[in-house]
Design an enzyme around this catalytic site. Structure first.
Site, PDB file in Angstrom:
ATOM      1  N   SER A 229       0.770  -0.989   0.180  1.00  0.00           N
ATOM      2  CA  SER A 229      -0.194   0.216  -0.039  1.00  0.00           C
ATOM      3  C   SER A 229       0.854   1.075  -0.019  1.00  0.00           C
ATOM      4  CB  SER A 229      -0.832  -0.069   1.184  1.00  0.00           C
ATOM      5  OG  SER A 229      -1.537   1.371   1.444  1.00  0.00           O
TER       6      SER A 229
ATOM      7  N   TYR B 209      -1.774   0.011  10.424  1.00  0.00           N
ATOM      8  CA  TYR B 209      -2.055  -0.624   9.188  1.00  0.00           C
ATOM      9  C   TYR B 209      -0.524   0.018   8.520  1.00  0.00           C
ATOM     10  CZ  TYR B 209      -3.493  -1.436   4.444  1.00  0.00           C
ATOM     11  OH  TYR B 209      -3.675  -1.749   3.088  1.00  0.00           O
TER      12      TYR B 209
END
Length: 266
Positions: free
Chosen positions: A148, A161
């Site tokens: 990501s 995250y």
């Protein structure tokens, strides 16, 4: 240990040197499902692996060349059973992952951080370790790690995250160094804002209104098919071409903190 509920991949293509096998984790929805469909369209025998078998069975019924396999990347026995059922593996797409919660570090839930690390990092580690010998044995293996943009830039509320994705990127870069000289390409695909049915919904524990606000007013967020297209491009390059990292954002997202939004009627 072999799980009898996981059928061995014995399709003609599994032993035909002209037909390659791709394993996609987290293939029951979103980017994983789209990638399974796209790689099947590219001619791969695709092993679509995830926990939700009902969704996988539906996918396999719809798409020729896709085989459904139940897989929990947080369970070593499940991963070992998958590896033991495969005659070959030419491509591995480590897509299983997710975000849980958006609290600041001071108010973070340790259980959420544990889940994110176990799925995104340790899950990818378990599957990679199990299938790496088959990737090497293929003579032209491709290992794709879905990370990501959070792997490079942190943001408020995204500590857990971002930490997990930073770790996944570090693992990817280390693998590329350790596998130098082996017939395996190591590719990282790092998406920015991708609107799928479940990512934000999962992050906010099913709160649909809160999830919808993530994409509110954003013209043209990326779709799962966009990322599948990028993965297919990277995987199908000639054997001597390694795309180290592809960062993919929608045009409306210039950076993690800079997103163009429009108001209705404007």
């Amino acid at each position: 240990m072999t799980d009898p509920t996981i059928p061995a991949v014995t399709d003609p293509g599994a032993t035909d040197p002209g037909v390659r096998t791709a394993v996609v984790t987290g293939a029951s929805s979103g980017i994983g499902e789209a990638t399974a469909r796209r790689l099947a369209a590219e001619g791969y025998q695709v092993v679509a692996a995830a926990r939700r078998r009902d969704r996988l069975d539906k996918l396999a019924a719809e798409v020729p060349g896709v085989r459904a396999v139940t897989l929990d990347v947080t369970d070593q026995a499940s991963v070992d059973a998958l590896a033991g059922s495969l005659d070959r593996c030419d491509v591995l797409v480590n897509n299983a992952g997710g975000a849980f919660g958006l609290e600041p570090v001071a108010g973070a839930r340790v259980d959420d951080w544990q889940r994110m690390y176990d799925v995104n990092v340790l899950g990818a580690l378990r599957v990679t370790r199990a299938l790496l010998p088959k990737l090497v044995a293929s003579g032209d293996g491709v290992l794709v790690m879905l990370t990501s943009t959070a792997a490079f830039v942190s943001y408020e509320g995204g500590g857990g995250y971002s930490a997990a994705k930073h770790a996944q990127t570090a693992m990817t870069e280390t693998l590329r160094l350790e596998l130098c000289g082996e017939p395996v390409r190591v590719i990282e695909v790092a998406p920015g804002m991708v609107k799928t049915d479940e990512f934000a919904l999962t992050r906010f524990a099913g709160d649909a209104e809160r999830a919808a606000k993530v994409y509110e007013g954003v013209p043209g967020p990326l779709t799962a098919d966009d990322i599948a297209d990028v993965i297919a491009f990277a995987v199908t390059r000639p054997a001597h071409v390694n795309i180290d990292r592809l960062v993919v954002r929608p045009r409306a997202q210039a950076a993690q903190h800079k997103v163009h939004r429009v108001t209705p009627g404007s």
